[in-house]
Design an enzyme around this catalytic site. Sequence first.
Site, PDB file in Angstrom:
ATOM      1  N   ASP A  62      -2.871  -0.287   0.546  1.00 47.44           N
ATOM      2  CA  ASP A  62      -1.795   0.098   1.467  1.00 47.44           C
ATOM      3  C   ASP A  62      -2.529   0.562   2.713  1.00 47.44           C
ATOM      4  O   ASP A  62      -3.146   1.632   2.709  1.00 47.44           O
ATOM      5  CB  ASP A  62      -0.959   1.240   0.870  1.00 47.44           C
ATOM      6  CG  ASP A  62       0.182   1.637   1.800  1.00 47.44           C
ATOM      7  OD1 ASP A  62      -0.017   1.585   3.036  1.00 47.44           O
ATOM      8  OD2 ASP A  62       1.258   1.977   1.314  1.00 47.44           O
ATOM      9  N   HIS A  63      -2.502  -0.245   3.762  1.00 46.84           N
ATOM     10  CA  HIS A  63      -3.412   0.049   4.877  1.00 46.84           C
ATOM     11  C   HIS A  63      -3.118   1.381   5.542  1.00 46.84           C
ATOM     12  O   HIS A  63      -3.981   1.953   6.200  1.00 46.84           O
ATOM     13  CB  HIS A  63      -3.461  -1.109   5.884  1.00 46.84           C
ATOM     14  CG  HIS A  63      -2.317  -1.159   6.854  1.00 46.84           C
ATOM     15  ND1 HIS A  63      -1.108  -1.710   6.545  1.00 46.84           N
ATOM     16  CD2 HIS A  63      -2.203  -0.725   8.135  1.00 46.84           C
ATOM     17  CE1 HIS A  63      -0.307  -1.630   7.597  1.00 46.84           C
ATOM     18  NE2 HIS A  63      -0.945  -1.028   8.576  1.00 46.84           N
ATOM     19  N   HIS A  98       4.313   2.230   2.731  1.00 46.07           N
ATOM     20  CA  HIS A  98       3.765   3.149   3.736  1.00 46.07           C
ATOM     21  C   HIS A  98       4.527   4.476   3.825  1.00 46.07           C
ATOM     22  O   HIS A  98       3.931   5.542   3.849  1.00 46.07           O
ATOM     23  CB  HIS A  98       3.768   2.497   5.126  1.00 46.07           C
ATOM     24  CG  HIS A  98       3.184   1.121   5.162  1.00 46.07           C
ATOM     25  ND1 HIS A  98       2.126   0.744   4.389  1.00 46.07           N
ATOM     26  CD2 HIS A  98       3.505   0.018   5.895  1.00 46.07           C
ATOM     27  CE1 HIS A  98       1.807  -0.529   4.642  1.00 46.07           C
ATOM     28  NE2 HIS A  98       2.638  -0.985   5.544  1.00 46.07           N
TER      29      HIS A  98
HETATM   30  C1  BG6 Z   1       2.930  -3.915   7.662  1.00 45.48           C
HETATM   31  C2  BG6 Z   1       4.331  -4.458   7.743  1.00 45.48           C
HETATM   32  O1  BG6 Z   1       2.619  -3.552   6.340  1.00 45.48           O
HETATM   33  O2  BG6 Z   1       2.815  -2.784   8.508  1.00 45.48           O
HETATM   34  C3  BG6 Z   1       4.693  -4.801   9.176  1.00 45.48           C
HETATM   35  O3  BG6 Z   1       4.449  -5.610   6.928  1.00 45.48           O
HETATM   36  C4  BG6 Z   1       4.449  -3.629  10.079  1.00 45.48           C
HETATM   37  O4  BG6 Z   1       6.041  -5.228   9.275  1.00 45.48           O
HETATM   38  C5  BG6 Z   1       3.054  -3.072   9.873  1.00 45.48           C
HETATM   39  O5  BG6 Z   1       4.615  -4.067  11.420  1.00 45.48           O
HETATM   40  C6  BG6 Z   1       2.868  -1.791  10.641  1.00 45.48           C
HETATM   41  O6  BG6 Z   1       1.518  -1.409  10.581  1.00 45.48           O
HETATM   42  P1  BG6 Z   1       0.861  -0.584  11.769  1.00 45.48           P
HETATM   43  O7  BG6 Z   1      -0.531  -0.327  11.273  1.00 45.48           O
HETATM   44  O8  BG6 Z   1       0.918  -1.433  12.983  1.00 45.48           O
HETATM   45  O9  BG6 Z   1       1.675   0.663  11.914  1.00 45.48           O
END
Ligand code: BG6
Length: 537
Positions: free
Chosen positions: A213-214, A277
């Site tokens: 989960d980044h 997230h």
């Molecule tokens: C991803 C989603 O996991 O996270 C996207 O699939 C979203 O829809 C993105 O735009 C948001 O990530 P960040 O790091 O740009 O906040």
Amino acid sequence: MTGSESGGRLLASVAPSRGDGGGEPGLELIRAKDPVTVVIFGASGDLAKRKLLPALYHLQAAGYLPERYAVIGFSRTPMSDAMYRECMHKALAEQIHDGAALDAGDPLLTSLYYHAGDADKLASFQALKETIEEIERERSLPGNRIFYLSVAPEFFTVIVQNLVAAGLVRDKNDPAWSRVIIEKPFGRDLDSARALNAAVTKVLDESQIYRIDHYLGKETVQNILSFRFGNSIFEPLFNQKYVDNVQVTVAETLGMEGRRGAYYDTAGTMRDMVQNHMLQLLCLIAMEPPSALEARSIRDEKVKVLRALEPLTRKQVAVSTVRGQYGVGEQNGQGVKGYRQEEGVGPKSTTETYVALRLKIDNWRWAGVPFLLRSGKRLAKRVSEIAVTFKQPPMRLFRPFDELDDEVAAARANSNLLVLRIQPDEGISLSFACKRPGIKVQLDEVNMDFFYGRAFQQRSPEAYERLLLDALRGDASLFTRSDEVDCAWRFVSSIHQGWASLPPPQFPNYYPFTDGPDEANRLLEGTEARWRSLAEM
Ligand code: BG6
């Protein structure tokens, strides 16, 4: 806790040591030491180009990669190693600072290989095995392997099965280790997540599975734990006695940007952002202190938060959730498509592009505190933050004076607020009431701000850098465990079931580049809370 679990300690717990023989202090403790072969499935995809290769590049530049390694791209399109190197050279040059100066002889580029194959054909994996073994012989690599599944979710199970069937994954007790990183979405509801988990854990040990989960790799997200448990100032206040409400916002200005509509229409904000997230952010802000900064303790505490989120009944779904979908609008005089007009989206789609929730965490610490979550596309501003509003003092001592000035009441509403800004302008700010200079007794709201950019003159690693390094080092603290995923889906699926039994939503219901549907205010009824205006955040 399920299965065995890799140990690993969060890097934050590694005290920098000096005298490592030059270079960054503590580098020897942090860098990945085991020589490794990294195989990326979905090698020519967006994620590989925009995130994974740049992450490996930065890790290498910082000296965090092991001395010997190879990266093998796997994808359907036939391509030679040389072509793959050229293609990744181009992609990297666009992504990294100083990209124009990137040399074709860069150690990362010369460590790249390519293998064309079909993810659902065992023969492709048997051929991949030969390629890997040849490269491992050539580069004296001992057979430690990371398989990164950066592919559409329907391929997760078959790839894992084929990896095992082709003998590419070693037993968990083998001295040469094997780890599989699985991208999101891990399932699309509770049943499919359980089926995926069952299929994957049938052939792999939990300690070999890294569900990514980044958000957990973001510097400011990791700082939630440091801030809460590395200080003694705020933690004693983090409970129902002192906290009035907690708001978690992840707002984006982006819409579908062309290609994404087809995927998004099958997912919606609930699956795309909330299940992973947003619930992770909720866990970090609400969890109890872990007994140690290591994978098992941290994940145990997060699971307890998720377990305290009781699945919602149909009635609760109607009262505690709001869905939205953006309509047609304009920006700078230019027309902006509504969601239903986006490529790959049906003209009558009822997929939500915005969600607001009012949640309860049923435990001793948080009983009665509303947790307000919202996330959406095409909102007024790209901003992610967690705002903790503390209760007003027990006695309105300044009330008679407050009434002299209406502004004071407004200022009051903003004070006693702690904001953890996740992005952009990463930092932490605390607002409190203070006496305005003058003869009158008049309160005003003032801020104490900490900005990462100002306090530290160094580059923050990207989320994927951190997570890839952790996987290389065998630290699973920032990856989600199977029971976490299960609990998150249990909760999210209850909302999907509730929605399915309610009348269809009247979509579209918000204009692009606004704060989302007004109906979200309904969630605040009976509280002193108000949604923070995105423009002012
Ligand atoms: C991803 C989603 O996991 O996270 C996207 O699939 C979203 O829809 C993105 O735009 C948001 O990530 P960040 O790091 O740009 O906040």
